[in-house]
Write an enzyme that holds these catalytic residues in place. Structure first.
Site, PDB file in Angstrom:
ATOM      1  N   CYS A 123      43.345  35.177  37.338  1.00  0.00           N
ATOM      2  CA  CYS A 123      42.045  35.301  38.017  1.00  0.00           C
ATOM      3  C   CYS A 123      41.473  36.705  37.937  1.00  0.00           C
ATOM      4  O   CYS A 123      40.265  36.891  38.009  1.00  0.00           O
ATOM      5  CB  CYS A 123      42.167  34.865  39.471  1.00  0.00           C
ATOM      6  SG  CYS A 123      42.545  33.115  39.577  1.00  0.00           S
ATOM      7  N   HIS A 150      35.422  37.275  42.358  1.00  0.00           N
ATOM      8  CA  HIS A 150      36.023  36.151  41.631  1.00  0.00           C
ATOM      9  C   HIS A 150      35.867  34.912  42.513  1.00  0.00           C
ATOM     10  O   HIS A 150      36.150  34.953  43.713  1.00  0.00           O
ATOM     11  CB  HIS A 150      37.492  36.449  41.343  1.00  0.00           C
ATOM     12  CG  HIS A 150      38.280  35.209  41.044  1.00  0.00           C
ATOM     13  ND1 HIS A 150      37.914  34.341  40.042  1.00  0.00           N
ATOM     14  CD2 HIS A 150      39.387  34.677  41.641  1.00  0.00           C
ATOM     15  CE1 HIS A 150      38.769  33.330  40.035  1.00  0.00           C
ATOM     16  NE2 HIS A 150      39.671  33.511  40.990  1.00  0.00           N
ATOM     17  N   ASN A 205      36.655  27.033  40.544  1.00  0.00           N
ATOM     18  CA  ASN A 205      37.295  28.302  40.176  1.00  0.00           C
ATOM     19  C   ASN A 205      37.567  28.269  38.673  1.00  0.00           C
ATOM     20  O   ASN A 205      38.397  27.484  38.210  1.00  0.00           O
ATOM     21  CB  ASN A 205      38.593  28.434  40.988  1.00  0.00           C
ATOM     22  CG  ASN A 205      39.369  29.695  40.683  1.00  0.00           C
ATOM     23  OD1 ASN A 205      39.202  30.308  39.629  1.00  0.00           O
ATOM     24  ND2 ASN A 205      40.236  30.083  41.605  1.00  0.00           N
TER      25      ASN A 205
END
Ligand SMILES: CC(C)(COP(=O)(O)OP(=O)(O)OC[C@H]1O[C@@H](n2cnc3c(N)ncnc32)[C@H](O)[C@@H]1OP(=O)(O)O)[C@@H](O)C(=O)NCCC(=O)NCCS
Length: 349
Positions: free
Chosen positions: A114, A276, A306
């Site tokens: 991530c 993020h 995501n």
């Protein structure tokens, strides 16, 4: 010493929209549960064939390169961040280079999940500052839909992730006070197994408190990938969601404050935070903790889920296209994820 600035930005998401209700066909979940816990309404899944992590990265890269006013042949280095590469090796960077008919330039793949895009930008920034390269393509791309457990067993993870890609071109600038002001990278391997995909891998249960049943310790065996591994569903990612949540809401604000402090700035100076897109609840918590207004934070996890290494460039690209990032604006990119790794990039646009 020159600074680097984002000369062009692009994004690509697959056409195929998968709603929360669509997922209820495969697992015991609900639109209500997913929206309440994550904020996600829908995500995109790449085509089963003909669309890969690299091809999505290429689509985003084409736009970024065109917006930078250059051609693929002007690119002198590639940094490609992903956790869902087309091949276990070689990386996506060389596939992109081949497909885009670039010169024999260096291509580096980044494996930082991530925070992959933040790490990738930081690496590219150092090469620009040192005068080594002049046109670096930085890509974040993921095809999660190929590696998730769509049964009820995998629901805590599978509902969160989506596919997509984003890219930027970094170039040097001598303009005073503009461009990437600083980058800040961190890691803490203590919790490496809390958000991870163990197989295929060479771990041989070395780090496992609870050994994986699929490992075969015969002297010569198919340890890297086995039928048993697949039968036991040990080829899917695992996540301790609450533990990730708890750590993320501490480390996100910390690394954003670190970036501001390093440049003698405060949250009041910040025009836009692009976090993020891990989970809308995490972003909201961070916003509240930093005392930021709604117009100071950009979220689009509702539409895309995501997308790991792609989430920051996708969100940044959307914000820029909507006129939410203008020349002179102070923009902070911040990420947290598997590793744990986290980081921030502070940019004067
Ligand atoms: C994953 C996450 C949404 C789960 O929410 P949570 O409130 O922590 O939920 P828990 O994991 O404690 O599970 C609560 C219950 O919901 C259930 N559940 C999990 N996923 C579900 C789903 N998709 N649909 C319905 N129920 C689900 C669990 O089985 C559990 O049921 P139980 O109480 O009967 O055992 C949350 O922990 C989270 O967002 N963590 C951060 C994850 C993240 O950001 N990851 C990416 C990092 S980059």
């Amino acid at each position: 010493m020159p600074r680097s600035f984002i000369a062009g930005i692009g994004m690509y998401v697959p056409e195929n929209i998968v709603t929360n209700n669509d997922l209820t066909k495969y697992m015991d979940t609900s639109d209500e549960w997913i929206q309440e816990r994550t904020g996600i309404k829908e995500r995109r899944y790449a085509k089963r064939t003909g669309e890969t992590t690299t091809t999505m990265g290429i689509e985003a890269a084409k736009i970024a390169i065109e917006r930078a006013g250059i051609t693929p042949q002007d690119i002198d280095f590639i940094v490609f961040a992903t956790l869902s590469p087309d091949y276990y090796f070689p990386g996506c960077g060389v596939l992109l280079q081949r497909e885009m008919k670039m010169k024999e330039i260096g291509a580096l793949d980044i494996r930082n999940q991530c925070s992959g895009f933040v790490y990738a930008l930081s690496v590219a920034d150092q090469f620009i500052r040192s005068g080594t390269y002049k046109n670096i393509l930085v890509v974040g791309s993921e095809k999660h839909s190929f590696g998730l457990d769509f049964s009820t067993r995998g629901r805590n993870i599978s509902v969160i992730f989506g596919d997509g890609a984003g890219a930027v071109v970094l170039q040097p600038t001598e303009k005073e006070g503009h461009g990437i002001l600083s980058t800040h990278l961190h890691s803490d391997g203590e919790s490496a197994e809390m958000l991870a995909m163990f197989n295929p891998g060479t771990h041989a249960n070395h780090w496992m408190e609870q050994p994986l049943a699929s490992f075969n310790d015969a002297e010569i065996a198919d340890m890297f990938m086995s039928h048993k591994m697949i039968d036991n569903a040990e080829n899917f990612p695992v996540m301790d969601g609450p533990a990730v949540f708890k750590k993320a809401i501490v480390k996100f604000p910390e690394v954003i404050k670190e970036a501001l402090a390093a440049n003698n700035l405060t949250t009041a100076d910040l025009n836009l935070l692009v976090p993020h897109q891990a989970n809308l609840r995490i972003a909201q918590f961070v916003q509240q903790k930093l005392g930021l207004r709604d117009d100071q934070v950009y979220n689009n996890i509702q539409k895309f889920g995501n997308t790991t290494a792609a989430s920051i460039p996708i969100a940044l690209c959307e914000a820029w296209e909507q006129g939410k990032v203008k020349e002179g604006d102070l923009v902070c990119l911040a990420a947290f994820g598997s590793g744990f790794t986290w980081g921030s990039v502070l940019v004067r646009w």
